[in-house]
Design a protein around this motif. Structure first.
Motif, mmCIF file in Angstrom:
data_model
loop_
_atom_site.group_PDB
_atom_site.id
_atom_site.type_symbol
_atom_site.label_atom_id
_atom_site.label_comp_id
_atom_site.label_asym_id
_atom_site.label_seq_id
_atom_site.Cartn_x
_atom_site.Cartn_y
_atom_site.Cartn_z
ATOM 1 N N ASP A 1 1.155 -1.971 -8.958
ATOM 2 C CA ASP A 1 1.214 -1.052 -7.815
ATOM 3 C C ASP A 1 1.625 -1.735 -6.518
ATOM 4 O O ASP A 1 2.219 -1.102 -5.643
ATOM 5 C CB ASP A 1 -0.150 -0.379 -7.607
ATOM 6 C CG ASP A 1 -0.514 0.584 -8.725
ATOM 7 O OD1 ASP A 1 -0.375 1.795 -8.531
ATOM 8 O OD2 ASP A 1 -0.916 0.117 -9.803
ATOM 9 N N CYS A 2 1.270 -3.021 -6.382
ATOM 10 C CA CYS A 2 1.510 -3.712 -5.108
ATOM 11 C C CYS A 2 2.665 -4.708 -5.168
ATOM 12 O O CYS A 2 3.119 -5.171 -4.118
ATOM 13 C CB CYS A 2 0.242 -4.451 -4.668
ATOM 14 S SG CYS A 2 -1.204 -3.398 -4.442
ATOM 15 N N ARG B 1 -3.810 0.326 -1.832
ATOM 16 C CA ARG B 1 -2.563 -0.443 -1.716
ATOM 17 C C ARG B 1 -2.213 -0.667 -0.245
ATOM 18 O O ARG B 1 -1.849 -1.778 0.155
ATOM 19 C CB ARG B 1 -1.433 0.295 -2.426
ATOM 20 C CG ARG B 1 -0.108 -0.470 -2.393
ATOM 21 C CD ARG B 1 0.961 0.211 -3.246
ATOM 22 N NE ARG B 1 1.288 1.538 -2.747
ATOM 23 C CZ ARG B 1 1.035 2.669 -3.395
ATOM 24 N NH1 ARG B 1 0.442 2.646 -4.577
ATOM 25 N NH2 ARG B 1 1.376 3.839 -2.879
#
Length: 606
Positions: A311-312, A349
């Motif tokens: 996700d990051c 995030r």
């Protein structure tokens, strides 16, 4: 004998200690820390033995205890005796029956070092930059005639003046080798030994806290783990700790101090203010919660790594510059049992990026972790949890002020102001972090590392550079090239003078602290190490043209062009002419706008 009191002193010959290690006569209680001495310290111990210096007494434990015991070393483990950058990279050996064995309380580092110096297969050594291949090294003693400050070295092979310690110890007949053999065999060089007789693990742990190993006090995390392992009756807790560390993987290797903070963040009693800074007050109930919750925490750590990478776009500790940031992320996944709602994951995030870029963990970590713990605990059970709203509504406004000023004060210009400040930071670890985050690709692919460097070489901004550029005939900057015996100038005299004025403007910019504008993000990029060495001080357009000329296939040339534009944040580039030295100011301003856009995208709220 009084409980916990040592017996009368005894001593053991060094050679007998090594024989005991080989025979498996010594075991480690689970409360012992890992082997931590590096190769230099092992060599220093052997040098002390050679010179007849005292190496300190050993402390053994005689007890009827069901505390799990471990072997010192595990020769069947291929990762054993592995050193990375001179530091050991292995844990205890295997669980063993401690009946009839000598339990070592103080002396693990020295005994292991004695064994390794005499281990016939040597040790495996790697460097961080060479993660695939290991070389075998052996401790060798100097047998030449010169005086040496340190007589021992780790070497891949013996030399004319160096022989392996094992050869000297068991067959040394001349000079320094004979002297070392004598030190190991004779009783006058024996090591003093004390024995503790107590069946109380709690009392032994207290002794542990008082011990020094060659002047090194146990850290809070080592004491904490010793106390926790002291409760282990089944021999499972150390394995759980190893499993937790392995859940973070090699890319995010975490230290015991971070593990200790994580365990107390998740399981510690808030009312009793249990913390990693005062581990002696941790209650038995907390240790029991830790033991029971470890399997779920391990899964939360795995979910954290998956979140960071997937996700990051954060792939290693190169981007995760603060290990303390792991703690609230793992705790959040633990609270939600590994499955975060999409909105909460998006907010997390945003928080991760801002916490890293705005250096949330740069000071007063304990206070900050306390605030984060309260915020995360309050999220549990809410029907529509919002991490950012939790931070904004917190009594302590440190997180809101540091990371979310645009949301706290509803100030749309706050983030732009922060981004403008980032674009003025001089080259260093902070700019490297930002480039890694914006890149969103692994910084190390198949052993290939990336360097932070200037797009337009820093040397090009030196004083009187225009004269150097015009007169250079060695190809140092790629200004001149030789073709058919003729020297072709890359810059005319007028262009060189024009560049001199441009360089002066960007070298002496008063709005930039500690350096010129050329040394900031709009002129910095990440380039793999090999290409960066090739580029050196060359003019950018010449280097790029050379790279393109090496590629014959049109499709591959196009792919290289697109990758270059993407990696260098050069959206407006269409050909090599755009990269000409005298076009620097246009490129600089274009990249500044592109980086602003990319940073807004990276740091924006969901």
């Amino acid at each position: 004998m009084a409980k916990g009191k040592p017996k009368a002193k005894k001593s053991i010959r060094l050679k007998d200690l090594v024989a005991g290690m080989n025979n498996g006569d010594f075991v480690l209680p689970e409360i012992q820390r890992e082997f931590v001495w590096d190769l230099d310290r092992i060599a220093d111990l052997w040098d002390s033995i050679y010179r007849g210096y005292p190496i300190g007494q050993l402390l053994f434990w005689r007890a009827n205890t069901n505390l799990p015991m471990y072997s010192f070393l595990d020769a069947e483990n291929e990762d054993n005796y592995l050193f990375v950058n001179k530091k050991p990279e292995w844990t205890h050996g295997t669980l063993v029956d401690g009946a009839g064995k000598t339990i070592v309380l103080d002396g693990q580092q020295r005994l292991t070092s004695l064994f390794l110096g005499l281990y016939e297969d040597g040790v495996a050594c790697k460097s961080r930059r060479n993660v695939k291949d290991a070389t075998r090294k052996y401790l060798c003693v100097y047998v030449g005639k010169e005086k040496r400050e340190n007589m021992f070295q780790w070497r891949e092979e013996e030399g004319e003046d160096y022989i392996k310690v094992i050869k000297a110890a068991y067959g040394g007949k001349r000079g320094n080798a004979a002297k070392l053999r004598e030190r190991l065999e004779k009783a006058e060089f024996a090591v003093p030994v004390d024995y503790v007789s107590s069946n109380s693990v709690e009392e032994v742990v207290k002794i542990f806290q008082r011990l020094n190993t060659n002047g090194r006090n146990m850290s809070n995390s080592e004491i904490f783990l010793a106390m926790w392992f002291g409760m282990d009756k089944m021999g499972t807790l150390r394995k759980k700790l190893v499993d937790l560390k392995q859940a973070f993987g090699d890319d995010f290797g975490v230290k015991d101090s971070t593990i200790t903070q994580l365990l107390l963040f998740v399981f510690g009693d808030t009312e009793k203010k249990e913390s990693a800074n005062k581990v002696s007050g941790i209650s038995r109930e907390t240790f029991e919660r830790i033991s029971e919750g470890m399997p779920r925490l391990i899964e939360a750590a795995k979910a954290t790594v998956e979140f960071l990478k997937g996700d990051c776009g954060i792939y290693s500790n190169g981007e995760m510059t603060s290990h303390n940031l792991f703690i609230p992320i793992v705790a959040l996944f633990y609270k939600f049992n590994g499955g975060l709602p999409d909105k909460l994951k998006a907010e997390l995030r945003c928080f991760v990026y801002r916490a890293l870029v705005f250096e949330l963990f740069s000071k007063s970590t304990d206070e900050l972790l306390g605030l984060l713990k309260t915020a995360i605990n309050d999220l549990a059970g809410k029907t529509n949890p919002s991490l950012i709203e939790q931070f904004l509504n917190s009594k302590n406004e440190r997180i809101a002020e540091t990371c979310f000023g645009d949301l706290k004060d509803r100030d749309p210009e706050w983030l732009d102001g922060k981004i403008n400040d980032l674009l003025k930071i001089q080259k260093g670890s902070k700019t490297n972090l930002i480039l890694l985050l914006l890149r969103r690709k692994p910084a190390n692919v198949d052993g290939e590392f990336f360097d932070q460097d200037h797009l337009f070489a820093a040397k090009l901004f030196g004083k009187n550079i225009e004269k150097t550029l015009f007169e250079d005939d060695k190809g140092k900057y790629g200004v001149k090239i030789e073709k058919d015996g003729n020297v072709i100038r890359r810059l005319s005299e007028e262009e060189a003078k024009e560049w001199g004025m441009i360089a002066t403007r960007h070298r002496n910019t008063t709005d930039y602290r500690d350096g010129g504008e050329y040394n900031t993000l709009p002129n910095l990029w990440l380039l793999d190490s090999l290409k960066n060495r090739e580029k050196g001080k060359k003019l950018l357009d010449l280097w790029f043209t050379d790279k393109m000329d090496e590629i014959e296939d049109p499709a591959e040339r196009k792919r290289f062009m697109n990758e270059f534009r993407e990696d260098a944040f050069l959206e407006k580039m269409n050909n090599a002419e755009y990269l000409k030295l005298t076009n620097f100011e246009t490129v600089f301003e274009d990249r500044k706008e592109t980086l602003k856009k990319e940073l807004r995208k990276l740091l924006k709220k969901v």
